[in-house]
Each structure stands twice: as C-alpha cells, then as structure tokens.
Write a protein that holds these residues in place. Structure first.
Motif, PDB file in Angstrom:
ATOM      1  N   ASN A 179      30.733  37.681  49.116  1.00 35.00           N
ATOM      2  CA  ASN A 179      29.208  37.518  50.035  1.00 35.00           C
ATOM      3  C   ASN A 179      28.564  37.512  49.107  1.00 35.00           C
ATOM      4  O   ASN A 179      28.753  37.887  47.822  1.00 35.00           O
ATOM      5  CB  ASN A 179      29.557  38.383  51.587  1.00 35.00           C
ATOM      6  N   GLY A 180      26.901  37.553  49.198  1.00 34.06           N
ATOM      7  CA  GLY A 180      25.891  38.068  48.375  1.00 34.06           C
ATOM      8  C   GLY A 180      26.067  39.380  47.567  1.00 34.06           C
ATOM      9  O   GLY A 180      25.980  39.895  46.519  1.00 34.06           O
ATOM     10  N   LYS A 181      26.392  39.647  48.235  1.00 33.76           N
ATOM     11  CA  LYS A 181      26.579  41.647  47.882  1.00 33.76           C
ATOM     12  C   LYS A 181      28.009  42.035  46.850  1.00 33.76           C
ATOM     13  O   LYS A 181      27.564  42.715  45.715  1.00 33.76           O
ATOM     14  CB  LYS A 181      26.877  42.487  48.984  1.00 33.76           C
ATOM     15  N   GLU A 182      28.226  41.245  47.196  1.00 36.33           N
ATOM     16  CA  GLU A 182      29.908  41.148  46.299  1.00 36.33           C
ATOM     17  C   GLU A 182      29.404  40.303  44.828  1.00 36.33           C
ATOM     18  O   GLU A 182      29.948  40.832  44.105  1.00 36.33           O
ATOM     19  CB  GLU A 182      31.173  40.675  47.298  1.00 36.33           C
ATOM     20  N   CYS A 183      28.875  39.503  45.023  1.00 38.41           N
ATOM     21  CA  CYS A 183      28.522  38.622  43.450  1.00 38.41           C
ATOM     22  C   CYS A 183      27.633  39.779  43.204  1.00 38.41           C
ATOM     23  O   CYS A 183      27.889  39.298  41.685  1.00 38.41           O
ATOM     24  CB  CYS A 183      27.788  37.526  44.533  1.00 38.41           C
ATOM     25  N   ILE A 184      26.665  40.541  43.635  1.00 37.85           N
ATOM     26  CA  ILE A 184      26.389  40.913  42.487  1.00 37.85           C
ATOM     27  C   ILE A 184      26.816  42.049  42.149  1.00 37.85           C
ATOM     28  O   ILE A 184      26.557  42.472  41.009  1.00 37.85           O
ATOM     29  CB  ILE A 184      24.811  41.984  43.165  1.00 37.85           C
ATOM     30  N   GLU A 185      27.212  43.004  42.953  1.00 40.97           N
ATOM     31  CA  GLU A 185      27.877  43.992  42.629  1.00 40.97           C
ATOM     32  C   GLU A 185      29.396  43.282  41.131  1.00 40.97           C
ATOM     33  O   GLU A 185      29.373  44.257  40.223  1.00 40.97           O
ATOM     34  CB  GLU A 185      28.930  43.894  43.263  1.00 40.97           C
ATOM     35  N   GLN A 186      29.363  42.359  41.434  1.00 45.12           N
ATOM     36  CA  GLN A 186      30.547  41.450  40.303  1.00 45.12           C
ATOM     37  C   GLN A 186      30.123  40.957  39.125  1.00 45.12           C
ATOM     38  O   GLN A 186      30.660  41.128  38.158  1.00 45.12           O
ATOM     39  CB  GLN A 186      31.821  39.834  40.689  1.00 45.12           C
ATOM     40  N   LEU A 187      29.080  40.627  39.875  1.00 47.11           N
ATOM     41  CA  LEU A 187      27.949  40.920  38.109  1.00 47.11           C
ATOM     42  C   LEU A 187      27.890  42.107  37.322  1.00 47.11           C
ATOM     43  O   LEU A 187      27.704  41.390  36.107  1.00 47.11           O
ATOM     44  CB  LEU A 187      26.579  39.592  38.616  1.00 47.11           C
ATOM     45  N   ASP A 188      27.469  42.988  37.372  1.00 48.21           N
ATOM     46  CA  ASP A 188      27.760  44.350  36.931  1.00 48.21           C
ATOM     47  C   ASP A 188      28.824  43.764  36.676  1.00 48.21           C
ATOM     48  O   ASP A 188      28.783  44.646  34.872  1.00 48.21           O
ATOM     49  CB  ASP A 188      27.201  45.096  38.007  1.00 48.21           C
ATOM     50  N   GLU A 189      30.064  44.118  37.172  1.00 50.68           N
ATOM     51  CA  GLU A 189      31.196  44.186  35.965  1.00 50.68           C
ATOM     52  C   GLU A 189      31.589  42.451  34.701  1.00 50.68           C
ATOM     53  O   GLU A 189      32.746  43.129  33.895  1.00 50.68           O
ATOM     54  CB  GLU A 189      32.592  44.275  37.213  1.00 50.68           C
ATOM     55  N   GLU A 190      31.526  41.917  35.040  1.00 51.75           N
ATOM     56  CA  GLU A 190      31.917  40.532  34.621  1.00 51.75           C
ATOM     57  C   GLU A 190      30.629  39.854  33.650  1.00 51.75           C
ATOM     58  O   GLU A 190      29.647  40.230  33.932  1.00 51.75           O
ATOM     59  CB  GLU A 190      32.098  39.138  35.484  1.00 51.75           C
ATOM     60  N   GLN A 191      31.214  39.511  32.258  1.00 47.40           N
ATOM     61  CA  GLN A 191      30.457  38.310  31.644  1.00 47.40           C
ATOM     62  C   GLN A 191      30.326  37.233  32.197  1.00 47.40           C
ATOM     63  O   GLN A 191      31.303  36.488  32.012  1.00 47.40           O
ATOM     64  CB  GLN A 191      30.792  38.324  30.155  1.00 47.40           C
ATOM     65  N   THR A 192      29.358  37.335  32.658  1.00 49.55           N
ATOM     66  CA  THR A 192      29.369  35.616  33.089  1.00 49.55           C
ATOM     67  C   THR A 192      27.790  35.169  32.960  1.00 49.55           C
ATOM     68  O   THR A 192      26.963  35.704  32.762  1.00 49.55           O
ATOM     69  CB  THR A 192      28.898  36.067  34.953  1.00 49.55           C
ATOM     70  N   ASP A 193      28.284  33.443  32.124  1.00 44.95           N
ATOM     71  CA  ASP A 193      27.558  32.175  31.652  1.00 44.95           C
ATOM     72  C   ASP A 193      27.083  32.103  32.879  1.00 44.95           C
ATOM     73  O   ASP A 193      25.463  32.129  32.858  1.00 44.95           O
ATOM     74  CB  ASP A 193      27.995  31.834  31.049  1.00 44.95           C
ATOM     75  N   VAL A 194      27.168  31.586  34.054  1.00 41.28           N
ATOM     76  CA  VAL A 194      26.500  30.603  35.178  1.00 41.28           C
ATOM     77  C   VAL A 194      27.559  31.479  36.275  1.00 41.28           C
ATOM     78  O   VAL A 194      28.949  31.480  36.321  1.00 41.28           O
ATOM     79  CB  VAL A 194      27.342  29.164  34.894  1.00 41.28           C
ATOM     80  N   LEU A 195      26.560  31.337  37.523  1.00 42.74           N
ATOM     81  CA  LEU A 195      27.298  31.905  38.441  1.00 42.74           C
ATOM     82  C   LEU A 195      26.783  30.502  39.430  1.00 42.74           C
ATOM     83  O   LEU A 195      25.544  29.974  39.922  1.00 42.74           O
ATOM     84  CB  LEU A 195      25.945  32.463  39.361  1.00 42.74           C
ATOM     85  N   LEU A 196      27.790  30.083  39.779  1.00 46.47           N
ATOM     86  CA  LEU A 196      27.785  29.034  41.287  1.00 46.47           C
ATOM     87  C   LEU A 196      28.017  29.683  42.609  1.00 46.47           C
ATOM     88  O   LEU A 196      28.377  30.714  42.816  1.00 46.47           O
ATOM     89  CB  LEU A 196      29.252  28.386  41.019  1.00 46.47           C
ATOM     90  N   LEU A 197      26.647  29.178  43.013  1.00 48.26           N
ATOM     91  CA  LEU A 197      26.243  29.912  44.533  1.00 48.26           C
ATOM     92  C   LEU A 197      26.146  29.197  45.090  1.00 48.26           C
ATOM     93  O   LEU A 197      25.119  28.849  45.817  1.00 48.26           O
ATOM     94  CB  LEU A 197      24.728  31.251  43.913  1.00 48.26           C
ATOM     95  N   ASP A 198      26.816  29.901  46.385  1.00 48.72           N
ATOM     96  CA  ASP A 198      26.274  29.060  47.597  1.00 48.72           C
ATOM     97  C   ASP A 198      25.520  30.008  48.403  1.00 48.72           C
ATOM     98  O   ASP A 198      24.598  30.748  48.548  1.00 48.72           O
ATOM     99  CB  ASP A 198      27.291  29.311  48.605  1.00 48.72           C
ATOM    100  N   ILE A 199      24.545  28.920  49.694  1.00 51.98           N
ATOM    101  CA  ILE A 199      23.611  29.593  50.448  1.00 51.98           C
ATOM    102  C   ILE A 199      23.422  30.087  51.559  1.00 51.98           C
ATOM    103  O   ILE A 199      23.354  31.571  51.902  1.00 51.98           O
ATOM    104  CB  ILE A 199      22.371  28.748  50.869  1.00 51.98           C
ATOM    105  N   ASN A 200      24.191  29.413  52.136  1.00 54.87           N
ATOM    106  CA  ASN A 200      25.320  30.158  53.844  1.00 54.87           C
ATOM    107  C   ASN A 200      26.555  31.634  53.269  1.00 54.87           C
ATOM    108  O   ASN A 200      27.819  31.120  52.954  1.00 54.87           O
ATOM    109  CB  ASN A 200      26.068  29.102  54.325  1.00 54.87           C
ATOM    110  N   MET A 201      25.844  32.805  53.084  1.00 51.26           N
ATOM    111  CA  MET A 201      26.716  33.468  52.841  1.00 51.26           C
ATOM    112  C   MET A 201      25.904  35.373  53.759  1.00 51.26           C
ATOM    113  O   MET A 201      25.478  35.024  53.646  1.00 51.26           O
ATOM    114  CB  MET A 201      26.595  33.967  51.572  1.00 51.26           C
ATOM    115  N   PRO A 202      27.750  36.079  54.201  1.00 49.53           N
ATOM    116  CA  PRO A 202      27.207  37.255  54.864  1.00 49.53           C
ATOM    117  C   PRO A 202      26.438  38.437  53.739  1.00 49.53           C
ATOM    118  O   PRO A 202      26.999  37.817  52.634  1.00 49.53           O
ATOM    119  CB  PRO A 202      28.439  37.291  55.355  1.00 49.53           C
TER     120      PRO A 202
END
Length: 217
Positions: free
Chosen positions: A38-61
């Motif tokens: 989900n979107g909230k988890e995505c932002i939290e994970q980005l804070d923890e992981e070194q990510t170059d590219v985020l593959l992002l779905d539109i329809n998420m809770p």
C-alpha cells in the motif's frame, strides 16, 4: 560488471509483485530490494531501503500511487518513479506527468519494455508507454494552447522569475540573479501564482515546462 539497479515494487497484489520480481531478477542486472502492498508502507520502506527506481501501481489502499508520487515530489525525494498500471486512460498519465513522474508503463507490456523503462529512468531520462505517447503529446498541446493567453498576461519580469523558479532556484537565488530584492521576488512569485492559477512552485514549474518557457533536460 556494474552494480545492479535497486528496485522497489509497490502493488497491492502479492502475486503481481512476485511475478514482476522474478522477471526483473532473471539476468542479474536488476535487484528487488523491497516490496510494499500500500502507499503508506511504500513511503515507509523508501525511508529504510536504498532504492534507485520505484515501480508504483496506481490502485492501492492507504494512499494511491498518484498520492504517493505527489508526496515524494513535495518532499524532493530523489528516487526515480515508474508507474506500472492497468490504466491506459490518458488522464491518469497526464496527471502523473504534471506531478513529476519519470516513467509510465502498462501492465500488459512485454517484460522487455518494462526493463527498458527501468534502465531509461535510472539513467535520468523519461519513458512513456509508446502507445500512450501520442495521446499525451496531444493533451499537453491542448493545455498549452489554453495557457498561451495566460502567458500574455505576465510581465517580462514575471516571465524571467517564472523561468528561474522552474529551474529550481530559491527566491534568494532569483533575487541575486536578477539583481533585485528578495521581497520584490516574493511579490512577483505571488502575482505569478495568481495569474497562472497555481498554488505552489512545483505546479508553476509544470506550467512553465508545458508552455515551453524552459526546456526539459
């Protein structure tokens, strides 16, 4: 061998995430460092992981993909964002481009298209699903035509300020560049926002880019 591109997959379907992960990691040049449902988890994970590219779905809770993109851009996060979606309606694409997406790919594309898109945005360029690109161009041109009359309402100095604002300069830097006071710059920015009907610097930059006042690098 160069280090693999670090990718995060944000999609609310675990089978979709697993399938994409297996496809991407086949050749060893891409590694999936994190997943989010989900979107909230995505932002939290980005804070923890070194990510170059985020593959992002539109329809998420808990924040959809466009809301996540907006949040990342407002906070000046450097991660490249590639939307991967079933939505082929050009309105979603136009909105994503206006917010500042790096790439947009449909889920029914070949894996080779997805890999090309990841490599393209990783290297600092944009990638739009080929079948949607002509529609995007047409929509942006329509909006650009509507914006021409608005541009005519701007003074020469306001256009100079808008161009520098769109290039990412702060008020203090704009004041120094144009040899005017910071207070004068603030007044110009306020007038520009009213005339072009935007509420923040990002929207103003999008307006400037869409109306060819600045080049997209």
């Amino acid at each position: 061998m160069s280090k693999p591109i670090r990718v995060m997959i944000a999609d609310d379907h675990s089978m979709v995430r697993e399938g994409i992960k297996q496809l991407l990691e086949l050749e060893g040049d891409i590694t999936v460092v994190a997943e989010a449902s989900n979107g909230k988890e995505c932002i939290e994970q980005l804070d923890e992981e070194q990510t170059d590219v985020l593959l992002l779905d539109i329809n998420m809770p808990n924040m959809n993909g466009l809301q996540v993109l907006q949040c990342l851009r407002e906070n000046n996060r450097k991660v490249k964002v590639l939307i991967l979606t079933i939505h082929n309606e050009v309105e979603y694409l136009v909105r994503a481009v206006e917010i500042g997406v790096d790439g947009y790919v449909l889920k029914d594309s070949n894996s080779s298209v997805l890999k090309k898109a990841i490599n393209t945005v990783y290297n600092g360029e944009s990638f739009i699903e080929p079948e949607l690109a002509p529609l995007l161009k047409m929509k942006l041109e329509e909006k650009s035509t509507a914006g021409k009359g608005v541009i005519d309402s701007l003074t020469k100095r306001e256009i100079e300020v808008l161009k520098l604002l769109a290039e990412g300069l702060f008020n203090k830097e704009i004041a120094f560049t144009l040899a005017i006071s910071e207070k004068t710059v603030k007044n110009h920015v306020s007038n520009i926002f009213k005339k072009i009907n935007v509420s923040d610097r990002t929207q103003a930059a999008v307006f400037a880019i869409r109306n060819n006042l600045v080049d997209i690098l």
